[in-house]
Design a protein around this motif. Structure first.
Motif, PDB file in Angstrom:
ATOM      1  N   GLY A 180       0.689  -1.297  -0.004  1.00 53.02           N
ATOM      2  CA  GLY A 180       0.082   0.066   0.129  1.00 53.02           C
ATOM      3  C   GLY A 180       1.004   1.418   0.113  1.00 53.02           C
ATOM      4  O   GLY A 180       2.012   1.302  -0.512  1.00 53.02           O
ATOM      5  N   PRO A 181       0.171   2.423   0.546  1.00 50.17           N
ATOM      6  CA  PRO A 181       1.066   3.599   0.550  1.00 50.17           C
ATOM      7  C   PRO A 181       2.649   3.437   1.028  1.00 50.17           C
ATOM      8  O   PRO A 181       2.632   2.839   1.947  1.00 50.17           O
ATOM      9  CB  PRO A 181       0.135   4.565   1.339  1.00 50.17           C
ATOM     10  N   ARG A 182       3.429   3.898   0.347  1.00 56.09           N
ATOM     11  CA  ARG A 182       4.923   3.926   0.793  1.00 56.09           C
ATOM     12  C   ARG A 182       5.096   4.454   2.029  1.00 56.09           C
ATOM     13  O   ARG A 182       4.719   5.824   2.524  1.00 56.09           O
ATOM     14  CB  ARG A 182       5.615   4.581  -0.199  1.00 56.09           C
ATOM     15  N   ASP A 183       5.813   3.676   2.871  1.00 55.10           N
ATOM     16  CA  ASP A 183       5.852   4.370   4.253  1.00 55.10           C
ATOM     17  C   ASP A 183       7.043   3.445   5.040  1.00 55.10           C
ATOM     18  O   ASP A 183       6.767   2.363   5.762  1.00 55.10           O
ATOM     19  CB  ASP A 183       4.501   3.940   5.270  1.00 55.10           C
ATOM     20  N   ARG A 184       8.275   4.271   4.748  1.00 53.87           N
ATOM     21  CA  ARG A 184       9.318   3.210   5.072  1.00 53.87           C
ATOM     22  C   ARG A 184       9.607   2.909   6.673  1.00 53.87           C
ATOM     23  O   ARG A 184       9.940   2.043   7.094  1.00 53.87           O
ATOM     24  CB  ARG A 184      10.814   3.942   4.844  1.00 53.87           C
ATOM     25  N   ALA A 185       8.784   3.965   7.544  1.00 50.66           N
ATOM     26  CA  ALA A 185       8.928   3.682   8.822  1.00 50.66           C
ATOM     27  C   ALA A 185       8.105   2.356   9.152  1.00 50.66           C
ATOM     28  O   ALA A 185       8.252   1.909  10.369  1.00 50.66           O
ATOM     29  CB  ALA A 185       8.181   5.092   9.549  1.00 50.66           C
ATOM     30  N   ALA A 186       7.337   2.014   8.353  1.00 43.92           N
ATOM     31  CA  ALA A 186       6.493   0.794   8.984  1.00 43.92           C
ATOM     32  C   ALA A 186       7.015  -0.605   8.603  1.00 43.92           C
ATOM     33  O   ALA A 186       6.576  -1.476   8.659  1.00 43.92           O
ATOM     34  CB  ALA A 186       5.179   0.930   7.888  1.00 43.92           C
ATOM     35  N   TRP A 187       8.359  -0.506   7.814  1.00 36.30           N
ATOM     36  CA  TRP A 187       8.823  -1.736   7.568  1.00 36.30           C
ATOM     37  C   TRP A 187       9.380  -2.395   8.653  1.00 36.30           C
ATOM     38  O   TRP A 187       9.890  -1.734   9.623  1.00 36.30           O
ATOM     39  CB  TRP A 187      10.264  -1.593   6.597  1.00 36.30           C
ATOM     40  N   ARG A 188       9.283  -3.746   8.650  1.00 32.49           N
ATOM     41  CA  ARG A 188       9.777  -4.412   9.831  1.00 32.49           C
ATOM     42  C   ARG A 188      10.639  -5.640   9.300  1.00 32.49           C
ATOM     43  O   ARG A 188      10.259  -6.879   9.558  1.00 32.49           O
ATOM     44  CB  ARG A 188       8.936  -5.087  10.690  1.00 32.49           C
ATOM     45  N   ILE A 189      11.684  -5.139   8.627  1.00 35.70           N
ATOM     46  CA  ILE A 189      12.691  -6.292   7.945  1.00 35.70           C
ATOM     47  C   ILE A 189      13.304  -7.328   8.889  1.00 35.70           C
ATOM     48  O   ILE A 189      13.120  -8.369   8.706  1.00 35.70           O
ATOM     49  CB  ILE A 189      13.620  -5.535   7.228  1.00 35.70           C
ATOM     50  N   GLY A 190      13.725  -6.673  10.111  1.00 35.22           N
ATOM     51  CA  GLY A 190      14.279  -7.669  11.187  1.00 35.22           C
ATOM     52  C   GLY A 190      13.427  -8.581  11.445  1.00 35.22           C
ATOM     53  O   GLY A 190      13.713  -9.889  11.597  1.00 35.22           O
ATOM     54  N   ASP A 191      12.192  -8.212  11.926  1.00 43.50           N
ATOM     55  CA  ASP A 191      11.298  -9.250  12.248  1.00 43.50           C
ATOM     56  C   ASP A 191      10.942 -10.166  11.367  1.00 43.50           C
ATOM     57  O   ASP A 191      10.612 -11.226  11.818  1.00 43.50           O
ATOM     58  CB  ASP A 191       9.668  -8.616  12.593  1.00 43.50           C
ATOM     59  N   ALA A 192      10.739  -9.744  10.110  1.00 41.01           N
ATOM     60  CA  ALA A 192      10.422 -10.641   9.050  1.00 41.01           C
ATOM     61  C   ALA A 192      11.450 -11.543   8.653  1.00 41.01           C
ATOM     62  O   ALA A 192      11.205 -12.927   8.553  1.00 41.01           O
ATOM     63  CB  ALA A 192      10.144  -9.761   7.600  1.00 41.01           C
ATOM     64  N   LEU A 193      12.781 -11.267   8.846  1.00 40.16           N
ATOM     65  CA  LEU A 193      13.818 -12.126   8.486  1.00 40.16           C
ATOM     66  C   LEU A 193      13.953 -13.231   9.760  1.00 40.16           C
ATOM     67  O   LEU A 193      14.113 -14.477   9.814  1.00 40.16           O
ATOM     68  CB  LEU A 193      15.332 -11.343   8.632  1.00 40.16           C
ATOM     69  N   ALA A 194      13.837 -12.720  11.088  1.00 37.48           N
ATOM     70  CA  ALA A 194      13.461 -13.648  12.089  1.00 37.48           C
ATOM     71  C   ALA A 194      12.605 -14.692  12.089  1.00 37.48           C
ATOM     72  O   ALA A 194      12.608 -15.900  12.223  1.00 37.48           O
ATOM     73  CB  ALA A 194      13.241 -12.906  13.537  1.00 37.48           C
ATOM     74  N   ALA A 195      11.235 -14.130  11.458  1.00 35.08           N
ATOM     75  CA  ALA A 195      10.219 -15.082  10.886  1.00 35.08           C
ATOM     76  C   ALA A 195      10.522 -16.175  10.197  1.00 35.08           C
ATOM     77  O   ALA A 195      10.361 -17.177  10.276  1.00 35.08           O
ATOM     78  CB  ALA A 195       8.871 -14.205  10.627  1.00 35.08           C
ATOM     79  N   LEU A 196      11.481 -15.561   8.987  1.00 40.45           N
ATOM     80  CA  LEU A 196      11.689 -16.667   8.173  1.00 40.45           C
ATOM     81  C   LEU A 196      12.665 -17.691   8.498  1.00 40.45           C
ATOM     82  O   LEU A 196      12.693 -19.084   8.349  1.00 40.45           O
ATOM     83  CB  LEU A 196      12.680 -15.770   7.189  1.00 40.45           C
ATOM     84  N   THR A 197      13.660 -17.229   9.537  1.00 36.79           N
ATOM     85  CA  THR A 197      14.548 -18.275  10.188  1.00 36.79           C
ATOM     86  C   THR A 197      13.789 -19.150  11.059  1.00 36.79           C
ATOM     87  O   THR A 197      13.800 -20.479  11.040  1.00 36.79           O
ATOM     88  CB  THR A 197      15.410 -17.843  11.080  1.00 36.79           C
ATOM     89  N   GLU A 198      12.887 -18.638  11.793  1.00 36.39           N
ATOM     90  CA  GLU A 198      11.938 -19.625  12.714  1.00 36.39           C
ATOM     91  C   GLU A 198      11.094 -20.650  11.852  1.00 36.39           C
ATOM     92  O   GLU A 198      11.182 -21.856  11.937  1.00 36.39           O
ATOM     93  CB  GLU A 198      11.119 -18.676  13.394  1.00 36.39           C
ATOM     94  N   ALA A 199      10.534 -19.976  10.718  1.00 37.34           N
ATOM     95  CA  ALA A 199       9.910 -20.996   9.811  1.00 37.34           C
ATOM     96  C   ALA A 199      10.703 -21.836   9.160  1.00 37.34           C
ATOM     97  O   ALA A 199      10.484 -23.262   9.226  1.00 37.34           O
ATOM     98  CB  ALA A 199       9.260 -20.113   8.606  1.00 37.34           C
ATOM     99  N   PHE A 200      12.033 -21.662   8.653  1.00 33.96           N
ATOM    100  CA  PHE A 200      12.743 -22.628   7.979  1.00 33.96           C
ATOM    101  C   PHE A 200      13.164 -23.819   8.774  1.00 33.96           C
ATOM    102  O   PHE A 200      13.610 -25.099   8.542  1.00 33.96           O
ATOM    103  CB  PHE A 200      13.851 -21.968   7.207  1.00 33.96           C
ATOM    104  N   GLY A 201      13.443 -23.382  10.235  1.00 36.98           N
ATOM    105  CA  GLY A 201      13.593 -24.349  11.422  1.00 36.98           C
ATOM    106  C   GLY A 201      12.666 -25.484  11.404  1.00 36.98           C
ATOM    107  O   GLY A 201      12.718 -26.622  11.386  1.00 36.98           O
ATOM    108  N   LYS A 202      11.314 -25.125  11.107  1.00 34.83           N
ATOM    109  CA  LYS A 202      10.267 -25.854  11.286  1.00 34.83           C
ATOM    110  C   LYS A 202       9.965 -26.580   9.521  1.00 34.83           C
ATOM    111  O   LYS A 202       9.476 -27.804   9.752  1.00 34.83           O
ATOM    112  CB  LYS A 202       8.751 -25.150  11.547  1.00 34.83           C
ATOM    113  N   LEU A 203      10.253 -26.038   8.917  1.00 35.72           N
ATOM    114  CA  LEU A 203      10.157 -26.508   7.474  1.00 35.72           C
ATOM    115  C   LEU A 203      11.221 -27.574   6.987  1.00 35.72           C
ATOM    116  O   LEU A 203      11.028 -28.458   6.167  1.00 35.72           O
ATOM    117  CB  LEU A 203      10.361 -25.292   6.416  1.00 35.72           C
ATOM    118  N   ALA A 204      12.515 -27.567   7.727  1.00 34.92           N
ATOM    119  CA  ALA A 204      13.617 -28.149   7.093  1.00 34.92           C
ATOM    120  C   ALA A 204      13.137 -29.889   7.177  1.00 34.92           C
ATOM    121  O   ALA A 204      13.246 -30.659   6.185  1.00 34.92           O
ATOM    122  CB  ALA A 204      14.657 -28.023   8.031  1.00 34.92           C
TER     123      ALA A 204
END
Ligand SMILES: O=C(O)c1cccc(C(=O)CC[C@H]2O[C@@H](n3cnc4c(=O)[nH]cnc43)[C@H](O)[C@@H]2O)c1
Length: 215
Positions: A180-204
């Motif tokens: 949606g509307p561009r809002d760089r302050a709303a990005w949560r890249i660190g949280d998303a990367l942590a979620a990716l790591t947690e998910a791949f632990g379960k997916l492996a």
């Protein structure tokens, strides 16, 4: 596993440590992702150790409220959202112009198993070449793709490379920002990367057992 950039590659590789797989930073955008993935698949095939599954993984924009920040999406459809022609009547996908393809479908059973293992939502993940930056564009995409949960920039390219090699494909995304509307302050890249790591632990274990038994 094809991610776009090194931080995504590292987030996946932290959790996915067994043998027999490769995690690459294939580049941003569908064209570079396709070229890098095809190169990796060809190299493996020529060395006599072909891959049997390709996974596009990384962060993504999530359509709200269905895909909140930090949540995980497993694609049951990987769709190129802007591959087509603009006409006075609106956007027309290349398939309706009589050529090409705009959607790849990962194996149903594997999508179900991965969603069950991680609690991920399943739905369409769109591939775009331009990150959505307005509410109007987000609404237009959802109107055309009512099942869309997320948008990212590589999945369709990775899927085209996998299809050219006759290998099934998955797309797994952790939501870093709203579509949606561009809002760089709303990005949560660190949280998303942590979620990716947690998910791949379960997916492996799911991915490894599928690789061994379902080729
Ligand atoms: O400058 C911006 O407004 C902006 C907003 C969101 C993402 C970007 C990027 O350059 C990241 C592209 C990169 O990350 C994936 N990604 C993450 N969020 C999105 C999104 O909302 N729409 C499309 N792609 C996204 C993407 O797969 C790329 O690898 C810039």
């Amino acid at each position: 596993m094809a991610t776009a950039v090194p931080v995504e590659r590292d987030a996946v590789a932290r959790a996915f440590t067994g043998e027999g797989h490769l995690v690459i930073a294939a580049g941003v955008g569908p064209a570079l992702a396709a070229a890098s993935t095809a190169t990796a698949l060809t190299t493996a095939a020529l060395s006599g150790t072909p891959y049997h599954l390709v996974v596009s993984a990384g962060i993504a924009g999530g359509f709200q409220p269905e895909a909140p920040l930090g949540s995980l999406v497993v694609a049951d459809e990987i769709t190129a959202a802007d591959l087509g022609a603009e006409t006075p009547e609106g956007f027309v996908p290349v398939t309706e112009l009589g050529f090409g393809t705009v959607t790849h479908r990962p194996p149903d059973a594997l999508v179900r198993d991965l969603a069950a293992a991680t609690g991920a939502r399943t739905g369409t993940v769109l591939t775009v070449s331009t990150v959505t930056g307005t509410a109007e564009r987000a609404a237009a995409l959802r109107a055309r793709h009512p099942r869309a949960l997320a948008e990212a920039m590589e999945g369709f390219g990775v899927a085209e490379a996998a299809a050219a090699h006759g290998v099934p494909v998955l797309e797994i995304r952790a939501v870093s920002n709203p579509v949606g509307p561009r809002d760089r302050a709303a990005w949560r890249i660190g949280d998303a990367l942590a979620a990716l790591t947690e998910a791949f632990g379960k997916l492996a274990p799911v991915l490894e057992s599928w690789n061994q038994h379902d080729q």
